[in-house]
Every structure is written in structure tokens, then in C-alpha cells.
Design a protein around this motif. Structure first.
Motif, PDB file in Angstrom:
ATOM      1  N   LYS A 206      69.954  34.364  51.982  1.00 56.23           N
ATOM      2  CA  LYS A 206      70.574  34.105  53.282  1.00 56.23           C
ATOM      3  C   LYS A 206      71.350  32.798  53.310  1.00 56.23           C
ATOM      4  CE  LYS A 206      67.026  36.642  55.854  1.00 56.23           C
ATOM      5  NZ  LYS A 206      65.990  36.558  56.932  1.00 56.23           N
ATOM      6  N   GLY A 207      71.238  32.003  52.234  1.00 52.55           N
ATOM      7  CA  GLY A 207      71.908  30.705  52.214  1.00 52.55           C
ATOM      8  C   GLY A 207      71.330  29.751  53.234  1.00 52.55           C
ATOM      9  N   LEU A 208      70.008  29.841  53.454  1.00 46.62           N
ATOM     10  CA  LEU A 208      69.366  29.014  54.466  1.00 46.62           C
ATOM     11  C   LEU A 208      68.258  28.175  53.853  1.00 46.62           C
ATOM     12  CD1 LEU A 208      68.960  31.577  57.399  1.00 46.62           C
ATOM     13  CD2 LEU A 208      70.718  29.814  57.160  1.00 46.62           C
ATOM     14  N   GLY A 209      68.058  26.993  54.412  1.00 44.26           N
ATOM     15  CA  GLY A 209      66.924  26.160  54.072  1.00 44.26           C
ATOM     16  C   GLY A 209      66.103  25.915  55.317  1.00 44.26           C
ATOM     17  N   PHE A 210      64.785  25.905  55.165  1.00 45.63           N
ATOM     18  CA  PHE A 210      63.883  25.667  56.289  1.00 45.63           C
ATOM     19  C   PHE A 210      63.258  24.290  56.091  1.00 45.63           C
ATOM     20  CE2 PHE A 210      64.171  30.190  55.439  1.00 45.63           C
ATOM     21  CZ  PHE A 210      64.617  30.654  56.669  1.00 45.63           C
ATOM     22  N   VAL A 211      63.652  23.356  56.944  1.00 41.72           N
ATOM     23  CA  VAL A 211      63.288  21.947  56.802  1.00 41.72           C
ATOM     24  C   VAL A 211      62.275  21.562  57.865  1.00 41.72           C
ATOM     25  CG1 VAL A 211      64.153  19.574  56.797  1.00 41.72           C
ATOM     26  CG2 VAL A 211      65.569  21.421  55.877  1.00 41.72           C
ATOM     27  N   VAL A 212      61.173  20.954  57.442  1.00 38.48           N
ATOM     28  CA  VAL A 212      60.201  20.400  58.375  1.00 38.48           C
ATOM     29  C   VAL A 212      60.541  18.936  58.590  1.00 38.48           C
ATOM     30  CG1 VAL A 212      57.772  19.911  58.813  1.00 38.48           C
ATOM     31  CG2 VAL A 212      58.427  22.001  57.620  1.00 38.48           C
ATOM     32  N   SER A 213      60.742  18.546  59.851  1.00 40.90           N
ATOM     33  CA  SER A 213      61.219  17.207  60.168  1.00 40.90           C
ATOM     34  C   SER A 213      60.690  16.790  61.536  1.00 40.90           C
ATOM     35  CB  SER A 213      62.754  17.198  60.184  1.00 40.90           C
ATOM     36  OG  SER A 213      63.272  15.977  60.657  1.00 40.90           O
ATOM     37  N   ASN A 214      60.632  15.469  61.784  1.00 41.95           N
ATOM     38  CA  ASN A 214      60.262  14.989  63.114  1.00 41.95           C
ATOM     39  C   ASN A 214      61.488  14.521  63.886  1.00 41.95           C
ATOM     40  OD1 ASN A 214      60.881  12.538  61.910  1.00 41.95           O
ATOM     41  ND2 ASN A 214      58.969  11.529  62.451  1.00 41.95           N
ATOM     42  N   ARG A 215      62.613  15.172  63.629  1.00 39.18           N
ATOM     43  CA  ARG A 215      63.865  14.813  64.305  1.00 39.18           C
ATOM     44  C   ARG A 215      63.930  15.328  65.739  1.00 39.18           C
ATOM     45  NH1 ARG A 215      67.809  18.308  60.464  1.00 39.18           N
ATOM     46  NH2 ARG A 215      66.343  17.423  58.941  1.00 39.18           N
ATOM     47  N   GLY A 216      62.893  16.008  66.175  1.00 36.54           N
ATOM     48  CA  GLY A 216      62.894  16.542  67.531  1.00 36.54           C
ATOM     49  C   GLY A 216      62.702  15.464  68.588  1.00 36.54           C
ATOM     50  N   GLN A 217      62.778  15.855  69.834  1.00 33.04           N
ATOM     51  CA  GLN A 217      62.594  14.927  70.944  1.00 33.04           C
ATOM     52  C   GLN A 217      61.204  14.315  70.870  1.00 33.04           C
ATOM     53  OE1 GLN A 217      63.154  16.711  74.778  1.00 33.04           O
ATOM     54  NE2 GLN A 217      63.269  14.768  75.851  1.00 33.04           N
ATOM     55  N   ASN A 218      61.145  12.999  71.073  1.00 35.01           N
ATOM     56  CA  ASN A 218      59.881  12.246  70.972  1.00 35.01           C
ATOM     57  C   ASN A 218      59.233  12.377  69.589  1.00 35.01           C
ATOM     58  OD1 ASN A 218      60.067  11.417  73.708  1.00 35.01           O
ATOM     59  ND2 ASN A 218      59.164  13.360  74.362  1.00 35.01           N
ATOM     60  N   HIS A 219      60.096  12.522  68.565  1.00 33.52           N
ATOM     61  CA  HIS A 219      59.639  12.618  67.169  1.00 33.52           C
ATOM     62  C   HIS A 219      58.723  13.816  66.948  1.00 33.52           C
ATOM     63  CE1 HIS A 219      60.574   8.160  66.029  1.00 33.52           C
ATOM     64  NE2 HIS A 219      61.467   8.659  66.854  1.00 33.52           N
ATOM     65  N   THR A 220      58.922  14.880  67.685  1.00 35.29           N
ATOM     66  CA  THR A 220      58.131  16.093  67.510  1.00 35.29           C
ATOM     67  C   THR A 220      58.422  16.718  66.151  1.00 35.29           C
ATOM     68  OG1 THR A 220      58.192  16.543  69.881  1.00 35.29           O
ATOM     69  CG2 THR A 220      57.641  18.383  68.434  1.00 35.29           C
ATOM     70  N   ILE A 221      57.362  17.087  65.417  1.00 36.21           N
ATOM     71  CA  ILE A 221      57.529  17.719  64.127  1.00 36.21           C
ATOM     72  C   ILE A 221      57.802  19.204  64.334  1.00 36.21           C
ATOM     73  CG2 ILE A 221      56.438  18.253  61.916  1.00 36.21           C
ATOM     74  CD1 ILE A 221      54.775  15.734  62.214  1.00 36.21           C
ATOM     75  N   SER A 222      58.939  19.656  63.839  1.00 37.32           N
ATOM     76  CA  SER A 222      59.342  21.044  64.000  1.00 37.32           C
ATOM     77  C   SER A 222      59.957  21.548  62.705  1.00 37.32           C
ATOM     78  CB  SER A 222      60.362  21.195  65.138  1.00 37.32           C
ATOM     79  OG  SER A 222      59.823  20.775  66.373  1.00 37.32           O
ATOM     80  N   GLN A 223      60.159  22.856  62.643  1.00 36.99           N
ATOM     81  CA  GLN A 223      60.856  23.469  61.518  1.00 36.99           C
ATOM     82  C   GLN A 223      62.290  23.759  61.927  1.00 36.99           C
ATOM     83  OE1 GLN A 223      59.013  26.574  58.928  1.00 36.99           O
ATOM     84  NE2 GLN A 223      60.625  27.865  59.765  1.00 36.99           N
ATOM     85  N   TYR A 224      63.243  23.295  61.120  1.00 35.74           N
ATOM     86  CA  TYR A 224      64.653  23.473  61.393  1.00 35.74           C
ATOM     87  C   TYR A 224      65.273  24.386  60.348  1.00 35.74           C
ATOM     88  CZ  TYR A 224      64.214  19.633  64.680  1.00 35.74           C
ATOM     89  OH  TYR A 224      63.823  18.849  65.732  1.00 35.74           O
ATOM     90  N   THR A 225      66.195  25.225  60.763  1.00 34.72           N
ATOM     91  CA  THR A 225      66.903  26.103  59.853  1.00 34.72           C
ATOM     92  C   THR A 225      68.295  25.542  59.605  1.00 34.72           C
ATOM     93  OG1 THR A 225      65.675  28.002  60.716  1.00 34.72           O
ATOM     94  CG2 THR A 225      67.656  28.467  59.430  1.00 34.72           C
ATOM     95  N   VAL A 226      68.629  25.336  58.330  1.00 36.24           N
ATOM     96  CA  VAL A 226      69.884  24.696  57.959  1.00 36.24           C
ATOM     97  C   VAL A 226      70.614  25.572  56.956  1.00 36.24           C
ATOM     98  CG1 VAL A 226      70.938  22.611  57.026  1.00 36.24           C
ATOM     99  CG2 VAL A 226      68.766  22.457  58.256  1.00 36.24           C
ATOM    100  N   ALA A 227      71.896  25.842  57.192  1.00 32.44           N
ATOM    101  CA  ALA A 227      72.707  26.567  56.230  1.00 32.44           C
ATOM    102  C   ALA A 227      73.162  25.614  55.137  1.00 32.44           C
ATOM    103  CB  ALA A 227      73.913  27.200  56.924  1.00 32.44           C
ATOM    104  N   TYR A 228      73.275  26.123  53.906  1.00 29.85           N
ATOM    105  CA  TYR A 228      73.743  25.292  52.802  1.00 29.85           C
ATOM    106  C   TYR A 228      74.658  26.126  51.920  1.00 29.85           C
ATOM    107  CZ  TYR A 228      70.302  27.757  49.943  1.00 29.85           C
ATOM    108  OH  TYR A 228      69.582  28.736  49.313  1.00 29.85           O
ATOM    109  N   GLY A 229      75.284  25.461  50.946  1.00 29.93           N
ATOM    110  CA  GLY A 229      76.166  26.155  50.020  1.00 29.93           C
ATOM    111  C   GLY A 229      77.544  26.322  50.608  1.00 29.93           C
TER     112      GLY A 229
END
Length: 264
Positions: A206-229
Motif C-alpha cells: 500500500k506504500g504506507l507506514g504506520f508510525v507510533v508518535s506522541n505528536r498528538g494534542q497534549n502529547h497523546t501517543i497515537s498511531q499515524y498513517t504516512v504514505a512514502y515512496g
């Protein structure tokens, strides 16, 4: 880019089936257990408070330890603590190679370059581990290196805060080939953020990466879907046209040997 929340619950059992990882009040994001390709053996880490080696009245310290479990008739049994580092040092975030012969993990044992470093140990035929070996300065720095994760047998992803990145923990990759390592490369600003980026899993079809990060509001840890390539979005703009390092690394198909790591 869009976010999808991960499960925010603490471990209740020694072994968890939450393969996406979970949140812990002790250690923030906790990756899921790592399972051998045949599905018969799993490795995971667990944290407990323990009395330190010195100081009668010292407070208990949080110590991480790695465990091994066997799949017997669909149930995880024979849970065994692995001796990968000296007592009172921590080891966590294990990931096993596809052939089940190498275990990568993070540890703050004595002799590390900084805080937590990435190590590797050979898994012997009887299930015990050989000597833990530091992956050296191509991977490790004076700060933390955490969350190692193998992709396609040779591509090792990990998080580091010891390099000039985009802020906090950034995700990097190195190729483990023929007992040597390539220099670590930052996965780029379409995958990393100015917050802590802990781990990535890829979906090449699918050309996707699933990134776990605390970039959410109030540093909430969430999983983000990012396209690459080189896949284009509807606005005809390349999503990750500046981040060619990850695509180049993924296309490497060389095999690594089954012996313990020794950088030449």
C-alpha cells in the motif's frame, strides 16, 4: 496524514496479544511482543520496581527484563526470563530475526555509548542467548536508542534522540548485512516530527507506514498513517519525494549471516 488511536491500557498479564503495542503508566509506549516466523516463540519485555544493588535505604528502581514464551497448542507457556544483561541493568524492546537466530534489543548495561543502546545476541539451538554485542557508533550515540524493529530480515528500524533530527526521538534505519552495518539514515520529515517518534511498521503493497508518535494534542501517543515512496496523492504532489532513503533501503535484498554481529 491522519491518526488512529492505539489501545490505551496497561498490561494485566505477563504476555499480551496486543500486537500493535499499548500504553503503560510505567514506560509510555510499550511495543508488542515479537514472534518468530514459525509462530512458536515470542519475546517481550516487562518492567518491575527492584531494590538497587547499593544503598540499604535507596528507593526501588524501574528495571526492564526480557522474557521468552513458547506457543503450546495455541497458548503462550513456559515463560522464561532471558539473561541478556547484568543484574540491575535494564533490557527492553526485543525484536527477533526472521530465522529466529538473532535477538535485537535496547539496554542501558554498563559499557553502553550513552543511555540505552541497541544490542544483538545470538539465539542458540537450546533457546539460550549468546553474548550481547553492542551495535556500535553507526547506530548508538550518547543519548537513547530504543525500539529496534526488523523489516524484511535485514532492515533495522530504531528510534534515536542522539542525532540532529527533527526533535525528540526520530526514526532511523540501518541495513544489517554480512555481519556489518550501513550508516544509519534518518527516515525524513514526512515520517518524523518535532515530537517523539517511537516505531514504524511498513505496508509495502500500500506504500504506507504506520508510525507510533506522541505528536498528538497534549502529547497523546497515537498511531499515524504516512504514505512514502513515489506514490502521488490526488493533488499530484509526491508525498515523500524528499525521503528517498527509506525506499532505497527497502529495495536492498542482500542476506545477513546467522552468526552474532561483528562490525568490521
Amino acid at each position: 496524514m491522519y491518526s488512529q488511536n492505539t489501545n490505551a491500557q496497561m498490561d494485566k498479564d505477563l504476555v499480551t496479544h496486543a500486537m500493535e503495542g499499548n500504553l503503560s503508566t510505567l514506560d509510555g509506549y510499550v511495543p508488542s511482543m515479537t514472534v518468530t516466523q514459525d509462530g512458536q516463540t515470542a519475546y517481550f519485555s516487562k518492567a518491575t520496581y527492584q531494590k538497587p544493588l547499593t544503598g540499604v535505604f535507596s528507593k526501588k528502581e524501574l528495571i526492564h527484563e526480557i522474557y521468552r514464551a513458547e506457543n503450546i497448542n495455541g497458548e503462550w507457556k513456559n515463560v522464561t526470563k532471558m539473561e541478556v544483561c547484568p543484574k540491575y541493568a535494564s533490557a527492553k524492546h526485543p525484536t527477533i530475526s526472521d530465522d529466529g537466530k538473532r535477538l535485537f534489543f535496547a539496554s542501558n548495561m554498563r559499557g553502553s555509548y550513552g543511555k540505552y543502546d541497541i544490542y544483538v545476541a545470538e539465539v542458540k539451538p537450546d533457546g539460550s542467548l549468546g553474548v550481547s554485542k553492542n551495535l556500535g557508533p553507526k547506530v548508538n550515540t550518547k543519548e537513547d536508542e530504543l525500539y529496534p524493529n526488523l523489516y524484511n530480515g535485514t532492515l533495522l528500524f530504531f528510534a534515536s534522540e542522539g542525532r540532529d533530527g527533527f526533535g525528540g526521538l526520530d526514526l532511523y534505519a540501518t541495513q544489517v548485512v554480512l555481519n556489518t552495518l550501513t550508516p544509519s539514515v534518518n527516515l525524513g520529515d514526512h515520517i518524523n516530527s518535532d515530537r517523539d517518534d517511537y516505531a514504524i511498521q511498513l505496508s509495502p503493497e500500500k506504500g504506507l507506514g504506520f508510525v507510533v508518535s506522541n505528536r498528538g494534542q497534549n502529547h497523546t501517543i497515537s498511531q499515524y498513517t504516512v504514505a512514502y515512496g513515489h506514490a502521488k496523492k490526488e493533488d499530484n504532489r509526491y508525498v515523500a519525494d524528499r525521503d528517498t532513503n527509506i525506499q532505497t533501503a527497502m529495495n536492498t535484498t542482500q542476506e545477513y549471516t546467522s552468526t552474532s554481529y561483528e562490525d568490521k
